[in-house]
Design an enzyme around this catalytic site. Structure first.
Site, PDB file in Angstrom:
ATOM      1  CG  ASP A 151      -2.132  -0.926   1.028  1.00  0.00           C
ATOM      2  OD1 ASP A 151      -2.347  -1.385  -0.105  1.00  0.00           O
ATOM      3  OD2 ASP A 151      -2.839  -1.184   2.014  1.00  0.00           O
ATOM      4  CE  LYS A 206      -8.330   0.560  -2.127  1.00  0.00           C
ATOM      5  NZ  LYS A 206      -8.786   0.616  -3.519  1.00  0.00           N
ATOM      6  CG  MET A 238      -8.466   6.775   6.782  1.00  0.00           C
ATOM      7  SD  MET A 238      -9.196   5.326   5.978  1.00  0.00           S
ATOM      8  CE  MET A 238     -10.031   4.543   7.370  1.00  0.00           C
TER       9      MET A 238
END
Length: 229
Positions: free
Chosen positions: A33, A55, A164
């Site tokens: 990632d 991502k 996030m």
């Protein structure tokens, strides 16, 4: 052939588990990632096939279907395939579609835990998520879509950890105040926890947005609670 879903932990290679370190150093293929530290990638053998599938919110991301196809392509061919995810693979790691892909082709897999940023980042910022007087527990949520969260419940949690959530910080602080939290309630933002670029902002629900205006906060962990003091 086995696919190892490995949590890279937080920051550099010092935060890997011993088992993760050993497996990465033996990898034939590593599919990794976006937030994986370059120091960790330096552990792989010279002949290891390295495939980035980053991502990242707000940026061009590798479609999940493409990642699934990569796993299905390489799993029957190579002995040791590493699917390297940041933090712990089971915490917002989007792991189910990839496991289902392997199950469909009868391929073995193993889950290797990693140190989650939801726990490590506050500690590295001298914030203890549980304290006898100030916090009897904590809750971890994603701030990716605040409208899906029950803010009436979240506003009552002693200590709230949000992953996030940088893009939606103004919405988050507004929601908490709407459901009863004081504008003086403590909040901290920890960016790039676990490496030399780590930054910390501490403030209140009433002033944290102004403190961080025009600053790129991603990737960060948001901690809301009396323990921030």
């Amino acid at each position: 052939m086995t696919v190892f879903f490995i949590g890279a932990g937080i920051g550099d290679a010092d935060h890997l588990t011993v088992k993760a370190h050993r497996l990465i150093s033996q990898a034939d293929v590593i599919i990794y990632d976006a937030l994986i530290d370059n120091q960790i990638l330096q552990l792989v053998p010279e002949n290891c096939l390295q495939i980035p599938v980053g991502k990242r919110g707000g940026k061009v991301s590798t479609p999940q279907e493409t990642i699934n196809q990569l796993l299905a392509q390489y799993a029957p061919v190579y002995k040791t395939i590493i699917r390297l995810k940041g933090g712990d693979p089971g915490i917002f790691g989007r792991i189910n579609p990839e496991i289902e892909t392997l199950q469909a082709i009868n391929t073995d897999y193993e889950l290797i835990p990693g140190i989650s940023s939801s726990i490590a980042a506050p500690l590295l910022a001298n914030i203890f998520l549980t304290e006898k007087e100030n916090s009897h527990g904590f809750m971890v949520v994603t701030g990716h879509d605040p409208n899906l969260l029950n803010w009436q419940v979240l506003s009552q949690v002693d200590t709230l950890v949000i992953l996030m959530g940088s893009k939606n910080l103004p919405i988050i602080v507004d929601k908490l105040q709407e459901y009863g939290r004081s504008h003086l309630f403590p909040i901290a933002i920890i960016k790039q926890a676990g490496n030399s670029q780590q930054q910390i902002w501490k403030g209140t629900l009433g002033n944290i947005v102004e403190q961080t205006v025009n600053i790129s906060l991603s990737p960060c962990i948001i901690v809301i609670g009396k323990v921030v003091r």
